[in-house]
Write a protein that holds these residues in place. Sequence first.
Motif, short mmCIF file in Angstrom:
data_model
loop_
_atom_site.label_atom_id
_atom_site.label_comp_id
_atom_site.label_asym_id
_atom_site.label_seq_id
_atom_site.Cartn_x
_atom_site.Cartn_y
_atom_site.Cartn_z
N LYS B 283 -30.81 59.19 10.38
CA LYS B 283 -29.73 60.08 9.93
C LYS B 283 -29.57 61.25 10.91
O LYS B 283 -28.45 61.63 11.26
N ARG B 284 -30.72 61.82 11.29
CA ARG B 284 -30.65 62.93 12.25
C ARG B 284 -30.00 62.47 13.55
O ARG B 284 -29.12 63.14 14.10
N MET B 287 -26.26 62.02 13.13
CA MET B 287 -25.50 63.27 13.04
C MET B 287 -25.41 63.92 14.43
O MET B 287 -24.35 64.41 14.83
N PHE B 355 -28.59 66.82 6.85
CA PHE B 355 -28.38 65.40 7.19
C PHE B 355 -29.19 64.45 6.32
O PHE B 355 -29.07 63.23 6.45
N ILE B 363 -22.32 60.52 6.70
CA ILE B 363 -22.60 61.48 7.76
C ILE B 363 -21.51 61.39 8.83
O ILE B 363 -20.94 62.40 9.25
#
Lengths: 374, 374
Positions: B283-284, B287, B355, B363
């Motif tokens: 996810k990081r 993003m 995030f 996202i």
Amino acid sequence: MFAKRIDRLKPSLVREILAAAQAPGVISFAGGLPAAETLFQPELSELKLPASIWQYGASEGESVLRDLVAQRANRLGLACRPDQVLILNGSQQGIDLVAKLWVEETTKILCESPTYLAALQVFDLFGASFESSQADWLSPTDIEASQADFAYLIPTFQNPTGRCYSTEQRQLLAQAFDLRRMPVFEDDPYRDLAFDGPAPAPLVSHLQSVPWVYQGSFSKTLAPGLRLGYLIAHPDLIVPLTRLKQAADLHSNRLSQAIVTHVLANGTLDKHIADLLPIYREKRDLMHQVLTEQLAEKAYWHKPAGGLFFWLELKRDCDTHYLMQKALALGLAIMPGDPFYPAKPQQTCTLRLNFSHSSLELIEEGVNRLARLI
Amino acid sequence: MFAKRIDRLKPSLVREILAAAQAPGVISFAGGLPAAETLFQPELSELKLPASIWQYGASEGESVLRDLVAQRANRLGLACRPDQVLILNGSQQGIDLVAKLWVEETTKILCESPTYLAALQVFDLFGASFESSQADWLSPTDIEASQADFAYLIPTFQNPTGRCYSTEQRQLLAQAFDLRRMPVFEDDPYRDLAFDGPAPAPLVSHLQSVPWVYQGSFSKTLAPGLRLGYLIAHPDLIVPLTRLKQAADLHSNRLSQAIVTHVLANGTLDKHIADLLPIYREKRDLMHQVLTEQLAEKAYWHKPAGGLFFWLELKRDCDTHYLMQKALALGLAIMPGDPFYPAKPQQTCTLRLNFSHSSLELIEEGVNRLARLI
């Protein structure tokens, strides 16, 4: 380096006595613990837990639980809406929140004398001073004469005295509070432990105009380990109290909230209370009987209609801290009465005896040991 | 009628944004919520619960859990004994207790700028004023020049900036704290969310002489609904902190303590962390990638090595509160950066983006919406 309030955070005699009371073989009349055999043990596998309860929750508490608490309060005669309910990690937390709301170093609190020790400690920590009732009851005269900013009281099966105000007394007190415009904080954790018929409606239900906070607990009826209580507040107070709750710990434990919601919704709470009342009533009756046999000439007390405690006033002067030490040496933990007084008094010859925690056999043996000492 | 501190208890922008973020269809980058799919859901039927956990417990917490927490801290490089551990209802409670211990109306706190909003709120409630770092890092020079009574900091994957001090920086800061004799409160809830290798040892582990409090949480690794955290304190502080805990709510929830004890003892916690790290890392990374594609010319940020947040500084002046309103109208919740600054600043053009909570798809869609707005 510490904040000034830490000077007022004294070592607690109670903590020390309770620690000593846990030694094996000690009969403890010292604490305020429910009997082990009455503790509600939830069937966790029965709970239908939505996955969402593991996420952050609302500071106010779960809305279904707030509804159920409000309905229960309404049945007691306390008119309130669910949005006046705030779920707490046990009702001790309510004392912390109300202290933050109302208490600073110029604050005066009118309270019963004696009263709940740990409330005095929190109010003291925040800088309060105290005005006490003339007697161990609060009377309309106390209120009229008072300069206090608010009143803290436990009208129902008080800790430590066990006293319960009648409906008429509650009405008169409420009238006096309204007249004097004095806000009221009613602490009501013992209400459901009523052995001789139900307790009168909460005192705050008789108020017409002054702000109030009312709080209750599931620790005495279900289990203290759940750490679940609630407060209900006048609409003007619920918003700042909710913000204070959020600042204190974001929100209450959601698993305990789910357990108590389940137990309230399916009627188990009332069934559980009905089961534990005869157990506690029998213990109370036995303690009263043995005290009458052994100590009628040496102490005054009244038989409490509810709650967890007998309150003894010894007829002869006596150092109750010395008595406590001697009792501990004999394997009996008792609580001297003087920490319960808001204005630290000259030696008072009072003792608080808990009857809920010990078995019938140990109640008898404990009172016998005490009688031998006095 | 309220205590003076209540004037400082302002409506929380965050509360309002989070409420708006829960509307159906809203993509939320606003909160700091773990992803629903990573929440640890304990098998309650597996727990062997002794009947005694439903009774009142120790204010310090369960001793087995305190042992396990101390062992874990020792493995991080923080030397401590189990009797320095205090179990909390989530680490927000530690902020309340430390504020009671250290903060009154004359107290100055040195902190990072920006820093954790809800810590600022609690310190402010108790009357503190703030000294901020010159940059969003705290430097030895800040400490040498400071008149503060203690420092509050989040050295590891900070909220909101995501920054993490290196071992060398921690050593230099610790040296400066010792030299200046300034006590340290280290808040460390994000440590285990380390995506690019383990975080350096806690800053307080490098202190030689000043008093300190260190706190951690199981909310980000297991589940916030458990409301369980802990603090570890210098031996001089643990006794008053434990008394403050007792005054606040007697003790922490015993069921949550039993769950976390089980999970720590059998290694499930580390397994669970190992499972959630790739989810959060992905996810990081996404993003970061979409921000790079869409906003590289309009904002600065760095890619956080851990934690839950990106911190964006917009290159052009921009009213972020207006931006937030416009974003909400487009179904996107974002958090303006200025509430995170201890000294309320001139408009800062900063945003905090979470995030962890949204799916990969959301996202991407959320950053696209944001890019269209800016």
